[in-house]
Design a protein around this motif. Sequence first.
Motif, PDB file in Angstrom:
ATOM      1  N   LEU A  81       0.834  -1.209   0.000  1.00 29.79           N
ATOM      2  CA  LEU A  81       0.000   0.000   0.000  1.00 29.79           C
ATOM      3  C   LEU A  81       0.866   1.256   0.000  1.00 29.79           C
ATOM      4  O   LEU A  81       0.554   2.237  -0.693  1.00 29.79           O
ATOM      5  CB  LEU A  81      -0.929  -0.006   1.215  1.00 29.79           C
ATOM      6  N   THR A  82       1.948   1.227   0.747  1.00 25.18           N
ATOM      7  CA  THR A  82       2.849   2.373   0.798  1.00 25.18           C
ATOM      8  C   THR A  82       3.504   2.609  -0.562  1.00 25.18           C
ATOM      9  O   THR A  82       3.610   3.752  -1.026  1.00 25.18           O
ATOM     10  CB  THR A  82       3.918   2.171   1.888  1.00 25.18           C
ATOM     11  N   ALA A  83       3.926   1.536  -1.201  1.00 25.22           N
ATOM     12  CA  ALA A  83       4.542   1.655  -2.529  1.00 25.22           C
ATOM     13  C   ALA A  83       3.557   2.252  -3.532  1.00 25.22           C
ATOM     14  O   ALA A  83       3.919   3.127  -4.326  1.00 25.22           O
ATOM     15  CB  ALA A  83       5.038   0.296  -3.003  1.00 25.22           C
ATOM     16  N   ARG A  84       2.300   1.796  -3.515  1.00 24.00           N
ATOM     17  CA  ARG A  84       1.294   2.332  -4.440  1.00 24.00           C
ATOM     18  C   ARG A  84       1.031   3.813  -4.150  1.00 24.00           C
ATOM     19  O   ARG A  84       0.869   4.610  -5.074  1.00 24.00           O
ATOM     20  CB  ARG A  84      -0.024   1.558  -4.333  1.00 24.00           C
ATOM     21  N   ALA A  85       0.995   4.183  -2.875  1.00 22.17           N
ATOM     22  CA  ALA A  85       0.769   5.595  -2.524  1.00 22.17           C
ATOM     23  C   ALA A  85       1.921   6.459  -3.015  1.00 22.17           C
ATOM     24  O   ALA A  85       1.707   7.584  -3.494  1.00 22.17           O
ATOM     25  CB  ALA A  85       0.585   5.735  -1.017  1.00 22.17           C
ATOM     26  N   SER A 101       1.452   9.556  -5.480  1.00 26.57           N
ATOM     27  CA  SER A 101       1.569  10.896  -4.913  1.00 26.57           C
ATOM     28  C   SER A 101       2.945  11.538  -5.020  1.00 26.57           C
ATOM     29  O   SER A 101       3.036  12.763  -5.069  1.00 26.57           O
ATOM     30  CB  SER A 101       1.178  10.857  -3.431  1.00 26.57           C
ATOM     31  N   VAL A 102       3.997  10.730  -5.032  1.00 23.75           N
ATOM     32  CA  VAL A 102       5.348  11.303  -4.966  1.00 23.75           C
ATOM     33  C   VAL A 102       6.071  11.233  -6.310  1.00 23.75           C
ATOM     34  O   VAL A 102       6.641  12.235  -6.761  1.00 23.75           O
ATOM     35  CB  VAL A 102       6.181  10.616  -3.863  1.00 23.75           C
ATOM     36  N   PRO A 123       5.139  11.325  -9.414  1.00 24.72           N
ATOM     37  CA  PRO A 123       4.786  12.364 -10.394  1.00 24.72           C
ATOM     38  C   PRO A 123       5.460  13.709 -10.111  1.00 24.72           C
ATOM     39  O   PRO A 123       5.695  14.491 -11.038  1.00 24.72           O
ATOM     40  CB  PRO A 123       3.265  12.468 -10.283  1.00 24.72           C
ATOM     41  N   LEU A 124       5.779  13.987  -8.865  1.00 25.67           N
ATOM     42  CA  LEU A 124       6.439  15.249  -8.529  1.00 25.67           C
ATOM     43  C   LEU A 124       7.845  15.321  -9.134  1.00 25.67           C
ATOM     44  O   LEU A 124       8.323  16.404  -9.466  1.00 25.67           O
ATOM     45  CB  LEU A 124       6.491  15.435  -7.015  1.00 25.67           C
ATOM     46  N   PHE A 125       8.507  14.189  -9.287  1.00 24.68           N
ATOM     47  CA  PHE A 125       9.811  14.169  -9.960  1.00 24.68           C
ATOM     48  C   PHE A 125       9.642  14.500 -11.439  1.00 24.68           C
ATOM     49  O   PHE A 125      10.439  15.224 -12.017  1.00 24.68           O
ATOM     50  CB  PHE A 125      10.494  12.807  -9.804  1.00 24.68           C
ATOM     51  N   ASP A 126       8.584  13.969 -12.043  1.00 29.69           N
ATOM     52  CA  ASP A 126       8.338  14.201 -13.475  1.00 29.69           C
ATOM     53  C   ASP A 126       8.141  15.677 -13.799  1.00 29.69           C
ATOM     54  O   ASP A 126       8.572  16.136 -14.858  1.00 29.69           O
ATOM     55  CB  ASP A 126       7.119  13.415 -13.952  1.00 29.69           C
ATOM     56  N   VAL A 127       7.506  16.417 -12.915  1.00 28.19           N
ATOM     57  CA  VAL A 127       7.233  17.833 -13.194  1.00 28.19           C
ATOM     58  C   VAL A 127       8.299  18.756 -12.615  1.00 28.19           C
ATOM     59  O   VAL A 127       8.183  19.969 -12.704  1.00 28.19           O
ATOM     60  CB  VAL A 127       5.833  18.249 -12.694  1.00 28.19           C
ATOM     61  N   GLY A 128       9.329  18.178 -12.003  1.00 29.66           N
ATOM     62  CA  GLY A 128      10.428  18.978 -11.492  1.00 29.66           C
ATOM     63  C   GLY A 128      10.193  19.585 -10.112  1.00 29.66           C
ATOM     64  O   GLY A 128      10.967  20.427  -9.673  1.00 29.66           O
ATOM     65  N   ALA A 129       9.124  19.168  -9.433  1.00 27.59           N
ATOM     66  CA  ALA A 129       8.839  19.709  -8.102  1.00 27.59           C
ATOM     67  C   ALA A 129       9.753  19.100  -7.039  1.00 27.59           C
ATOM     68  O   ALA A 129       9.941  19.696  -5.986  1.00 27.59           O
ATOM     69  CB  ALA A 129       7.377  19.464  -7.738  1.00 27.59           C
TER      70      ALA A 129
END
Length: 66
Positions: free
Chosen positions: A15-19, A23-24, A26-32
Amino acid sequence: MASMLRARPLEEKALTARAMERSVLPLFDVGALRVPIAETFPLTEAVAAYDRFAAGGKLGKIILTI
């Protein structure tokens, strides 16, 4: 920040891996978010890279390039 999942049940780890995927990552993909890099070494200087790692006092990853 970090978390130790070793003692957690397998279902909770999943469950932690899926979260994290939702949630996290995608933030690398957009540079956040970014992974800090302390220093980069060519593979031929792996001993020097390890010495840098073992010395401590760094913020970020030690990278070996090929």
